[in-house]
Design a protein around this motif. Sequence first.
Motif, PDB file in Angstrom:
ATOM      1  N   GLN A 109       0.858  -1.177   0.000  1.00  9.69           N
ATOM      2  CA  GLN A 109       0.000   0.000   0.000  1.00  9.69           C
ATOM      3  C   GLN A 109       0.900   1.235   0.000  1.00  9.69           C
ATOM      4  OE1 GLN A 109      -3.365   0.076  -0.215  1.00  9.69           O
ATOM      5  NE2 GLN A 109      -3.203  -2.133  -0.505  1.00  9.69           N
ATOM      6  N   MET A 110       0.895   1.946  -1.109  1.00  9.87           N
ATOM      7  CA  MET A 110       1.720   3.145  -1.246  1.00  9.87           C
ATOM      8  C   MET A 110       0.808   4.296  -1.631  1.00  9.87           C
ATOM      9  SD  MET A 110       4.928   1.965  -0.897  1.00  9.87           S
ATOM     10  CE  MET A 110       6.068   2.967  -1.786  1.00  9.87           C
ATOM     11  N   GLN A 127       9.850  15.058  -2.718  1.00  9.25           N
ATOM     12  CA  GLN A 127       9.970  14.410  -4.022  1.00  9.25           C
ATOM     13  C   GLN A 127       9.356  13.015  -3.992  1.00  9.25           C
ATOM     14  OE1 GLN A 127      14.225  14.991  -3.940  1.00  9.25           O
ATOM     15  NE2 GLN A 127      14.115  16.263  -5.773  1.00  9.25           N
ATOM     16  N   ILE A 128       8.794  12.598  -5.119  1.00  8.89           N
ATOM     17  CA  ILE A 128       8.089  11.318  -5.192  1.00  8.89           C
ATOM     18  C   ILE A 128       9.012  10.158  -4.838  1.00  8.89           C
ATOM     19  CG2 ILE A 128       6.917   9.714  -6.750  1.00  8.89           C
ATOM     20  CD1 ILE A 128       5.648  12.180  -8.104  1.00  8.89           C
ATOM     21  N   PRO A 173       8.442  -5.714  -5.094  1.00  7.90           N
ATOM     22  CA  PRO A 173       8.035  -5.852  -6.494  1.00  7.90           C
ATOM     23  C   PRO A 173       9.156  -5.360  -7.408  1.00  7.90           C
ATOM     24  CG  PRO A 173       6.310  -4.793  -5.209  1.00  7.90           C
ATOM     25  CD  PRO A 173       7.511  -4.883  -4.328  1.00  7.90           C
ATOM     26  N   SER A 174       9.215  -5.898  -8.617  1.00  4.61           N
ATOM     27  CA  SER A 174      10.211  -5.409  -9.567  1.00  4.61           C
ATOM     28  C   SER A 174       9.988  -3.917  -9.772  1.00  4.61           C
ATOM     29  CB  SER A 174      10.085  -6.136 -10.901  1.00  4.61           C
ATOM     30  OG  SER A 174       8.878  -5.745 -11.550  1.00  4.61           O
ATOM     31  N   LYS A 180       4.126   0.436 -12.091  1.00  2.00           N
ATOM     32  CA  LYS A 180       2.776   0.205 -12.609  1.00  2.00           C
ATOM     33  C   LYS A 180       1.744   0.229 -11.480  1.00  2.00           C
ATOM     34  CE  LYS A 180       0.043  -3.196 -15.105  1.00  2.00           C
ATOM     35  NZ  LYS A 180      -0.025  -4.610 -15.439  1.00  2.00           N
ATOM     36  N   ASP A 181       2.051  -0.444 -10.361  1.00  2.00           N
ATOM     37  CA  ASP A 181       1.113  -0.546  -9.238  1.00  2.00           C
ATOM     38  C   ASP A 181       0.765   0.803  -8.627  1.00  2.00           C
ATOM     39  OD1 ASP A 181       1.054  -3.295  -9.550  1.00  2.00           O
ATOM     40  OD2 ASP A 181       2.391  -3.705  -7.843  1.00  2.00           O
ATOM     41  N   ILE A 182       1.757   1.691  -8.518  1.00  5.17           N
ATOM     42  CA  ILE A 182       1.478   2.977  -7.872  1.00  5.17           C
ATOM     43  C   ILE A 182       1.342   4.125  -8.863  1.00  5.17           C
ATOM     44  CG2 ILE A 182       2.382   2.311  -5.625  1.00  5.17           C
ATOM     45  CD1 ILE A 182       4.957   3.726  -6.217  1.00  5.17           C
TER      46      ILE A 182
END
Length: 126
Positions: free
Chosen positions: A3-4, A13-14, A38-39, A45-47
């Motif tokens: 969960q991000m 900064q991100i 995760p790679s 992609k997920d976040i």
Amino acid sequence: MLQMKIDTSSQLQIYKQVVNQIIEHIAKGQIKYNDRLPSVRNMAKDIGINIHTVSKSYHELEKKGIIKMENRVKAKVIASSSRVVDESHLHNLELSIKTIIMEAYVTGCSKENINQYITKILDELD
């Protein structure tokens, strides 16, 4: 999946937001020693952020000795709360904490408020 939460309106900064959140997940035991992150591609992609931003985050975590990169895109957690910390890391940590506390104090936070924040954060680790 981790969960991000990325705050695009934040001054932080991100890539640093990603670093901080991964560290928090590890500190709270949500990610454990030897777990694989995760790679880089999947995390991006997920976040919903750029792959280069995730790569920069992972490399920052590797510099800090928190993860180990494998094949430049996979990462394994090598940090844990039971790990022995060397003196130079403790010294750098002390300087960082000191700077943050001093900044909070000169911008109007009372010693009591600062102590409450620190206690609250430490209590989250239990």
